[in-house]
Design a protein around this motif. Sequence first.
Motif, PDB file in Angstrom:
ATOM      1  N   HIS A  46       0.864  -1.190   0.000  1.00  0.00           N
ATOM      2  CA  HIS A  46       0.000   0.000   0.000  1.00  0.00           C
ATOM      3  C   HIS A  46       0.893   1.230   0.000  1.00  0.00           C
ATOM      4  N   TYR A  47       0.579   2.169  -0.870  1.00  0.00           N
ATOM      5  CA  TYR A  47       1.294   3.445  -0.874  1.00  0.00           C
ATOM      6  C   TYR A  47       0.417   4.479  -0.179  1.00  0.00           C
ATOM      7  N   PRO A  48       1.014   5.318   0.661  1.00  0.00           N
ATOM      8  CA  PRO A  48       0.177   6.331   1.313  1.00  0.00           C
ATOM      9  C   PRO A  48      -0.364   7.323   0.284  1.00  0.00           C
ATOM     10  N   ALA A  93      -4.993   5.171   1.232  1.00  0.00           N
ATOM     11  CA  ALA A  93      -3.913   4.332   0.717  1.00  0.00           C
ATOM     12  C   ALA A  93      -4.219   3.867  -0.705  1.00  0.00           C
ATOM     13  N   VAL A  94      -3.155   3.801  -1.513  1.00  0.00           N
ATOM     14  CA  VAL A  94      -3.257   3.181  -2.832  1.00  0.00           C
ATOM     15  C   VAL A  94      -2.936   1.705  -2.613  1.00  0.00           C
ATOM     16  N   ARG A  95      -3.961   0.874  -2.767  1.00  0.00           N
ATOM     17  CA  ARG A  95      -3.745  -0.560  -2.491  1.00  0.00           C
ATOM     18  C   ARG A  95      -3.277  -1.249  -3.770  1.00  0.00           C
ATOM     19  N   GLY A 138      -2.943  -9.006 -16.434  1.00  0.00           N
ATOM     20  CA  GLY A 138      -4.022  -8.146 -15.939  1.00  0.00           C
ATOM     21  C   GLY A 138      -3.928  -6.778 -16.602  1.00  0.00           C
ATOM     22  N   GLU A 139      -5.030  -6.032 -16.485  1.00  0.00           N
ATOM     23  CA  GLU A 139      -5.093  -4.710 -17.116  1.00  0.00           C
ATOM     24  C   GLU A 139      -4.122  -3.725 -16.469  1.00  0.00           C
ATOM     25  N   SER A 140      -3.917  -2.610 -17.154  1.00  0.00           N
ATOM     26  CA  SER A 140      -3.032  -1.568 -16.659  1.00  0.00           C
ATOM     27  C   SER A 140      -3.461  -1.114 -15.256  1.00  0.00           C
ATOM     28  N   GLY A 141      -2.490  -1.005 -14.365  1.00  0.00           N
ATOM     29  CA  GLY A 141      -2.762  -0.494 -13.027  1.00  0.00           C
ATOM     30  C   GLY A 141      -3.189  -1.549 -12.014  1.00  0.00           C
ATOM     31  N   CYS A 142      -3.219  -2.838 -12.417  1.00  0.00           N
ATOM     32  CA  CYS A 142      -3.703  -3.869 -11.480  1.00  0.00           C
ATOM     33  C   CYS A 142      -2.628  -4.294 -10.489  1.00  0.00           C
ATOM     34  N   GLY A 143      -1.408  -3.801 -10.642  1.00  0.00           N
ATOM     35  CA  GLY A 143      -0.377  -4.072  -9.638  1.00  0.00           C
ATOM     36  C   GLY A 143       0.737  -5.004 -10.100  1.00  0.00           C
ATOM     37  N   LYS A 144       0.805  -5.277 -11.403  1.00  0.00           N
ATOM     38  CA  LYS A 144       1.800  -6.233 -11.907  1.00  0.00           C
ATOM     39  C   LYS A 144       3.229  -5.760 -11.651  1.00  0.00           C
ATOM     40  N   SER A 145       3.513  -4.506 -12.019  1.00  0.00           N
ATOM     41  CA  SER A 145       4.891  -4.006 -11.845  1.00  0.00           C
ATOM     42  C   SER A 145       5.250  -3.900 -10.372  1.00  0.00           C
ATOM     43  N   THR A 146       4.256  -3.602  -9.553  1.00  0.00           N
ATOM     44  CA  THR A 146       4.534  -3.527  -8.109  1.00  0.00           C
ATOM     45  C   THR A 146       4.919  -4.916  -7.588  1.00  0.00           C
ATOM     46  N   VAL A 147       4.214  -5.942  -8.038  1.00  0.00           N
ATOM     47  CA  VAL A 147       4.600  -7.315  -7.655  1.00  0.00           C
ATOM     48  C   VAL A 147       6.039  -7.579  -8.116  1.00  0.00           C
ATOM     49  N   ASP A 155       9.092  -7.982 -16.686  1.00  0.00           N
ATOM     50  CA  ASP A 155       7.914  -7.111 -16.596  1.00  0.00           C
ATOM     51  C   ASP A 155       7.551  -6.600 -17.987  1.00  0.00           C
ATOM     52  N   GLU A 156       6.580  -7.222 -18.597  1.00  0.00           N
ATOM     53  CA  GLU A 156       6.133  -6.863 -19.950  1.00  0.00           C
ATOM     54  C   GLU A 156       7.325  -6.706 -20.901  1.00  0.00           C
ATOM     55  N   PRO A 157       8.154  -7.742 -21.040  1.00  0.00           N
ATOM     56  CA  PRO A 157       9.394  -7.590 -21.807  1.00  0.00           C
ATOM     57  C   PRO A 157       9.189  -7.367 -23.301  1.00  0.00           C
TER      58      PRO A 157
HETATM   59  N1  LIG Z   1       5.119   4.725  -5.901  1.00  0.00           N
HETATM   60  C1  LIG Z   1       3.794   4.733  -5.990  1.00  0.00           C
HETATM   61  N2  LIG Z   1       3.048   5.590  -5.252  1.00  0.00           N
HETATM   62  C2  LIG Z   1       1.699   5.603  -5.335  1.00  0.00           C
HETATM   63  N3  LIG Z   1       0.988   4.802  -6.164  1.00  0.00           N
HETATM   64  C3  LIG Z   1       1.670   3.923  -6.926  1.00  0.00           C
HETATM   65  C4  LIG Z   1       3.092   3.843  -6.888  1.00  0.00           C
HETATM   66  N4  LIG Z   1       3.500   2.879  -7.769  1.00  0.00           N
HETATM   67  C5  LIG Z   1       2.365   2.391  -8.318  1.00  0.00           C
HETATM   68  N5  LIG Z   1       1.279   3.015  -7.817  1.00  0.00           N
HETATM   69  C6  LIG Z   1      -0.134   2.747  -8.174  1.00  0.00           C
HETATM   70  O1  LIG Z   1      -0.379   1.384  -7.897  1.00  0.00           O
HETATM   71  C7  LIG Z   1      -1.232   0.822  -8.884  1.00  0.00           C
HETATM   72  C8  LIG Z   1      -0.537  -0.375  -9.506  1.00  0.00           C
HETATM   73  O2  LIG Z   1       0.555   0.094 -10.276  1.00  0.00           O
HETATM   74  P1  LIG Z   1       1.465  -0.894 -11.140  1.00  0.00           P
HETATM   75  O3  LIG Z   1       2.485  -0.073 -11.820  1.00  0.00           O
HETATM   76  O4  LIG Z   1       1.955  -2.004 -10.286  1.00  0.00           O
HETATM   77  O5  LIG Z   1       0.417  -1.478 -12.193  1.00  0.00           O
HETATM   78  P2  LIG Z   1       0.666  -2.335 -13.517  1.00  0.00           P
HETATM   79  O6  LIG Z   1      -0.273  -3.481 -13.456  1.00  0.00           O
HETATM   80  O7  LIG Z   1       2.110  -2.648 -13.666  1.00  0.00           O
HETATM   81  O8  LIG Z   1       0.186  -1.353 -14.668  1.00  0.00           O
HETATM   82  P3  LIG Z   1       0.732  -1.200 -16.179  1.00  0.00           P
HETATM   83  O9  LIG Z   1       0.112  -2.318 -16.961  1.00  0.00           O
HETATM   84  O10 LIG Z   1       0.213   0.125 -16.597  1.00  0.00           O
HETATM   85  O11 LIG Z   1       2.223  -1.270 -16.148  1.00  0.00           O
HETATM   86  C9  LIG Z   1      -1.539   1.935  -9.865  1.00  0.00           C
HETATM   87  O12 LIG Z   1      -2.767   2.508  -9.498  1.00  0.00           O
HETATM   88  C10 LIG Z   1      -0.413   2.911  -9.657  1.00  0.00           C
HETATM   89  O13 LIG Z   1      -0.826   4.225  -9.950  1.00  0.00           O
END
Ligand SMILES: Nc1ncnc2c1ncn2[C@@H]1O[C@H](COP(=O)(O)OP(=O)(O)OP(=O)(O)O)[C@@H](O)[C@H]1O
Length: 359
Positions: free
Chosen positions: A17-19, A32-34, A53-62, A185-187
């Motif tokens: 979670h990001y504040p 929080a951004v979950r 998963g679609e854009s923004g679902c959290g893949k890159s964060t994982v 990550d999406e290579p």
């Molecule tokens: N450092 C951060 N601070 C706040 N929010 C963040 C941060 N990094 C990512 N997020 C948010 O977390 C959510 C997941 O982001 P993430 O980049 O993991 O998605 P993604 O699945 O990789 O998307 P994409 O397909 O566009 O690459 C998004 O809503 C993004 O805006």
Amino acid sequence: MAASSEPILEVSGLVKHYPLTRGVVFRKRIGAVRAVDGVDFTLGRGETLGIVGESGCGKSTVAKLLCNLERPTAGSIRFKGEDITRLSGRALKAVRRNIQMVFQDPYTSLNPRMTVGDIVGEPYEIHPEAAPKGDRRRRVRELLDVVGLDPEYVNRYPHQFSGGQRQRIGIARGLALRPEIIVADEPVSALDVSVQAQVINLLDRLQAEFDLSYVFIAHDLSIVRHISDRIGVMYLGRIVETGREEEIYEHPTHPYTQALLSAVPVPDPEAREHRERILLSGDVPSPTAIPSGCRFRTRCWKARERCAVEVPALAVPAVFRRGPAAHDSACHFAEERRVVPPEGPGAPEATGADGNGPG
Ligand SMILES: Nc1ncnc2c1ncn2[C@@H]1O[C@H](COP(=O)(O)OP(=O)(O)OP(=O)(O)O)[C@@H](O)[C@H]1O
Ligand code: SF4
Ligand SMILES: [Mg+2]
């Protein structure tokens, strides 16, 4: 692809979670951004797990959490049994060597002012113990050869290469420390379709050659099919369905996976004519206001009352103990046949969000 059952990576209850703050000077926390909200999976040695998963679902964060580029809010990541989220100092550095990332965009992830040789050899600056100084140049040339580039290119700069070649440079860098796991990550997302298959084939070959395990991230189910042994489908910070590749593609049980699959291009014109296209209405809710109960319910045509109050567990639906549909699905009604309402694609109105804690 050479799957084995022995897990090299076990991810459990992973949360990031990001504040969410307001104000520039006095940053007041307002939520929080979950981004990642309770993810579980295992990766077998020599296996490829495709995460989609679609854009923004959290893949890159994982991906960043797995590579220790970010610290999780909660949960564990076990590499060969050891929880790497608790490591620091030397032990952390040693694990980092073993889990390397290949980035999405080969245009922005390579420093334009560095030569190819310096880019591929950069990991040795951070981990000097990985290769004696006198041997690094030779290793870099060898790595270029391994990824299908002429070793004579060492002194060239990234702008002198095509997108596909740049991604090969990124892959060579990822291999420099001889990792056991590569998180890609999406290579191929930034590459031309004609080049995507070449890069995927290269990754496939390298997996066998270097005994690698892959987490392969994509936003499109058609890209990961060929390379993945298992698939995890992500929606709003969670995995909603996971199983062996053929189970997911042939017998999806989660409405979200069914919708994603209905959008995958089908080469056979007859099959194309007979399949139903499921159009999801509405947008993905914000990860700052995740719907209560099932997080997919605001876009799900099967949703009913129970979906708003009860979080579906990621589990094998009771009636599918055996057979190709016997894989984990986070849906209360996964055992029901896929039905699109007669009035066409549908989704109930959004009915608010709980906005707090994972669940
Ligand atoms: N450092 C951060 N601070 C706040 N929010 C963040 C941060 N990094 C990512 N997020 C948010 O977390 C959510 C997941 O982001 P993430 O980049 O993991 O998605 P993604 O699945 O990789 O998307 P994409 O397909 O566009 O690459 C998004 O809503 C993004 O805006
Ligand atoms: S639990 Fe309900 S809202 Fe969620 S996917 Fe299943 S039917 Fe749809
Ligand atoms: Mg991403």
